[in-house]
Design an enzyme around this catalytic site. Structure first.
Site, mmCIF file in Angstrom:
data_model
loop_
_atom_site.group_PDB
_atom_site.id
_atom_site.type_symbol
_atom_site.label_atom_id
_atom_site.label_comp_id
_atom_site.label_asym_id
_atom_site.label_seq_id
_atom_site.Cartn_x
_atom_site.Cartn_y
_atom_site.Cartn_z
ATOM 1 C CG ASP A 41 -2.005 -1.063 1.233
ATOM 2 O OD1 ASP A 41 -2.240 -1.284 0.258
ATOM 3 O OD2 ASP A 41 -2.614 -1.259 2.078
HETATM 4 P P1 NAP Z 1 0.952 -3.794 3.241
HETATM 5 O O1 NAP Z 1 0.022 -2.777 2.223
HETATM 6 O O2 NAP Z 1 -0.158 -4.660 4.637
HETATM 7 O O3 NAP Z 1 1.972 -5.328 1.890
HETATM 8 C C1 NAP Z 1 2.342 -6.014 2.399
HETATM 9 C C2 NAP Z 1 2.937 -7.172 1.473
HETATM 10 O O4 NAP Z 1 3.523 -7.827 2.160
HETATM 11 C C3 NAP Z 1 1.658 -8.023 1.070
HETATM 12 O O5 NAP Z 1 1.773 -7.527 -0.300
HETATM 13 C C4 NAP Z 1 2.504 -8.661 1.078
HETATM 14 O O6 NAP Z 1 2.359 -9.810 -0.691
HETATM 15 C C5 NAP Z 1 3.819 -9.365 1.476
HETATM 16 N N1 NAP Z 1 4.360 -10.124 1.993
HETATM 17 C C6 NAP Z 1 3.609 -10.607 2.749
HETATM 18 N N2 NAP Z 1 4.717 -12.015 3.475
HETATM 19 C C7 NAP Z 1 5.793 -11.919 2.598
HETATM 20 C C8 NAP Z 1 6.494 -12.779 2.584
HETATM 21 N N3 NAP Z 1 7.493 -13.624 3.548
HETATM 22 N N4 NAP Z 1 7.774 -12.271 1.606
HETATM 23 C C9 NAP Z 1 7.316 -11.295 1.087
HETATM 24 N N5 NAP Z 1 6.488 -10.821 0.798
HETATM 25 C C10 NAP Z 1 5.008 -10.289 2.185
HETATM 26 O O7 NAP Z 1 2.039 -3.312 3.884
HETATM 27 P P2 NAP Z 1 2.807 -1.675 3.836
HETATM 28 O O8 NAP Z 1 2.555 -1.819 2.223
HETATM 29 O O9 NAP Z 1 3.355 -2.200 4.393
HETATM 30 O O10 NAP Z 1 1.528 -1.059 4.691
HETATM 31 C C11 NAP Z 1 1.470 -0.531 5.532
HETATM 32 C C12 NAP Z 1 0.388 -0.557 5.935
HETATM 33 O O11 NAP Z 1 -1.100 -0.969 7.146
HETATM 34 C C13 NAP Z 1 -0.950 0.302 5.096
HETATM 35 O O12 NAP Z 1 -1.698 -0.230 4.499
HETATM 36 C C14 NAP Z 1 -0.836 0.991 6.557
HETATM 37 O O13 NAP Z 1 -2.392 1.860 6.452
HETATM 38 C C15 NAP Z 1 -1.317 0.350 7.895
HETATM 39 N N6 NAP Z 1 -1.448 0.251 9.048
HETATM 40 C C16 NAP Z 1 -0.545 0.079 9.025
HETATM 41 C C17 NAP Z 1 0.578 0.940 10.455
HETATM 42 C C18 NAP Z 1 1.498 1.202 11.008
HETATM 43 O O14 NAP Z 1 1.021 1.360 12.390
HETATM 44 N N7 NAP Z 1 2.701 1.057 10.935
HETATM 45 C C19 NAP Z 1 -1.256 0.345 11.351
HETATM 46 C C20 NAP Z 1 -2.291 0.362 10.820
HETATM 47 C C21 NAP Z 1 -2.173 -0.133 9.924
HETATM 48 P P3 NAP Z 1 2.121 -11.236 -0.418
HETATM 49 O O15 NAP Z 1 1.135 -12.080 0.371
HETATM 50 O O16 NAP Z 1 1.841 -11.736 -2.141
HETATM 51 O O17 NAP Z 1 2.993 -11.874 -0.178
#
Ligand code: NAP
Length: 465
Positions: free
Chosen positions: A391
């Site tokens: 994301d």
């Molecule tokens: P993300 O959008 O959740 O995407 C994570 C990606 O990691 C997934 O597409 C997944 O694809 C991949 N993944 C999972 N396990 C994996 C593995 N073992 N090896 C390789 N890839 C792997 O993560 P992000 O870009 O870090 O974004 C964070 C999201 O969380 C945001 O939307 C944010 O708003 C939300 N959020 C964050 C917080 C905070 O405090 N950081 C709090 C609440 C919400 P596959 O399954 O295809 O591997």
């Protein structure tokens, strides 16, 4: 002797308050975070010693039992729970803190009537009622958050018709009962009802919130637990509790506001938006091509690059790939490639998630660059290496008004000459939406577990040395 005891507690409390403030200041920067942790720990020790010695404790045995029990639960939690489980561990800690506040408030209330009746003042009752209201709802709310994050409860938002009205009605009833007890403190029969209603509200509040929104909610519950402790400070006439609770309450609130801003969401959207419900993907019907590459190919491109920006995300945390990322960083730096790490404020599942993991792998702090600062570097960068982020690099956030993440600030990875994205499948990330970056012409997918893929790329580089 009593003068010494009085001064001792005042001095230790002053010291503890100063250390708590310094801890918060130091914790806000990765370079000083360890010092911040230590300051907080010493502050807490000073507070406990000051309370045990500086107050006229009559019997120590129950306090000892509490200390031993708490340590027996807390130490294994700190040692054995993995980094990815920190959000649920934090939820459990808040549950314990809030339960303590609610129990102390309850005990204090009944002591007004037994053994020697001494009716409380209205002001004391107001603080006491706020303490138990916040304490009980935070206790059950935090337990629910723990259950969702630990997959003990369904993580999807559980919604039903009239949910918000029911929740509001229960909270209003709890507040009305509390108001009645403030006016008529002797109505002791009403007290358990306030606890029950607030605890029920805590459960119902969390039901419609999806598992992935829990970190934001936990920050909010942290704030409630802090406020509850602060109220307890007023009831017990303990200044340090007032200060520490207020610091906790304010920092939790600030953190949840920062997280909401970084996700371009409002509080109401997080609490009532049922974000994370299964929805049909807009692009599902369209067949698009993605280019898939191999670790050898990736190693060759990176070897020839002058600058690489690594974008870590939740997948790096799941795969625990940070140490392999460090190996890759070493290999590339040895070849004179300029490697930087782009940190998005909400990458991963908790604030500072990426900083902590990269610090654990001993990647120099000055290589970690915040989003606003690094975004200008992408157009001149040869390779943007996306390690399990999704994301936070989705360009739809910039232009697609129908996207749930529209308006969320993102890392401009798509502007790099070449993008390499490591993930296992084409599954979406947290927001549940397709990422157009993966279909871009300059993007090469490296399918696989992040740790394994990075290890293969690093191996290729070592062998070509
Ligand atoms: P993300 O959008 O959740 O995407 C994570 C990606 O990691 C997934 O597409 C997944 O694809 C991949 N993944 C999972 N396990 C994996 C593995 N073992 N090896 C390789 N890839 C792997 O993560 P992000 O870009 O870090 O974004 C964070 C999201 O969380 C945001 O939307 C944010 O708003 C939300 N959020 C964050 C917080 C905070 O405090 N950081 C709090 C609440 C919400 P596959 O399954 O295809 O591997």
């Amino acid at each position: 002797m009593s003068l010494f005891i009085e001064n001792f507690s005042t001095i230790t409390y002053l010291l503890a308050a100063a250390l708590f403030i310094l801890a918060l200041k130091w914790l806000s920067n990765p370079a000083t975070a360890r010092r911040g942790n230590l300051a907080g720990e010493i502050g807490m020790l000073a507070a406990i010693v000051g309370t045990l010695i500086g107050h006229h404790v009559i019997r120590y045995e129950w306090i000892l039992v509490g200390l031993v029990l708490g340590s027996l639960i807390g130490a294994p939690m700190a040692i054995w729970m993995p980094m990815t489980a920190v959000p649920q561990r934090t939820a459990l800690s808040h549950a314990c803190g809030a339960l303590a506040a609610a129990l102390v408030g309850t005990a204090h209330y009944y002591l007004f009537f037994k053994p020697i009746p001494h009716p409380p003042t209205t002001v004391t009752m107001i603080f006491l009622c706020l303490e138990i209201l916040l304490g009980s709802l935070t206790f059950t709310g935090s337990l629910m958050a723990f259950g969702k994050l630990q997959d003990l409860l369904p993580t999807r938002p559980m919604v039903y018709r009239g949910q918000n009205i029911l929740n509001f009605a229960i909270l209003t009833l709890a507040v009305l009962c509390a108001a009645a007890v403030v006016i008529q403190p002797a109505w002791t029969w009403l007290f358990p009802l306030i606890l029950l209603l607030a605890a029920t509200f805590g459960v119902l509040l969390i039901l419609p919130i999806g598992g992935a929104d829990m970190p934001t909610v936990i920050a909010l519950l942290n704030s409630y637990a802090g406020l509850s402790a602060s109220m307890m400070g007023f009831v017990l006439d303990n200044r340090l509790l007032i200060i520490a609770g207020a610091l906790d309450g304010a920092s939790g609130l600030i953190l949840s506001i920062v997280m909401c801003k970084a996700m371009n969401r409002s509080f109401t959207n997080v609490l009532f938006g049922a974000f994370g419900q299964v929805r049909a993907s807009a692009g599902a019907a369209e067949k698009k091509n993605v280019r898939s590459g191999s670790p050898e190919e990736a190693a060759q491109i990176m070897e020839a690059a002058q600058s690489v920006i690594v974008i870590p995300g939740y997948g790096m945390a799941v795969a625990q790939a940070q140490h392999k990322v460090r190996e890759l960083y070493d290999q590339l730096s040895k070849r004179g490639v300029d490697v930087k790490f782009a940190i998005h404020p909400v990458a991963g599942r908790m604030p500072g998630h990426m900083n902590v993991l990269l610090a654990e792998a001993e990647i120099p702090y000055d290589r970690l660059i915040e989003m606003d600062e690094i975004n200008g570097d992408f157009p001149q960068c040869d390779v943007a290496l996306v390690v399990g982020a999704n994301d936070v690099v989705n360009p739809a956030a910039r232009h697609d008004q129908s996207s749930p993440i529209f308006g969320m600030p993102i890392l401009d990875a798509d502007k790099a000459r070449t993008v390499m994205a490591i993930k296992r499948t084409m599954n979406p990330g947290f927001a549940g939406i397709e990422n157009e970056l993966y279909f871009a012409e300059n993007c090469m997918m490296l399918f696989g577990d992040a740790k394994a893929v990075i290890a293969s790329v690093a191996r290729e580089l070592t062998e070509s040395n």
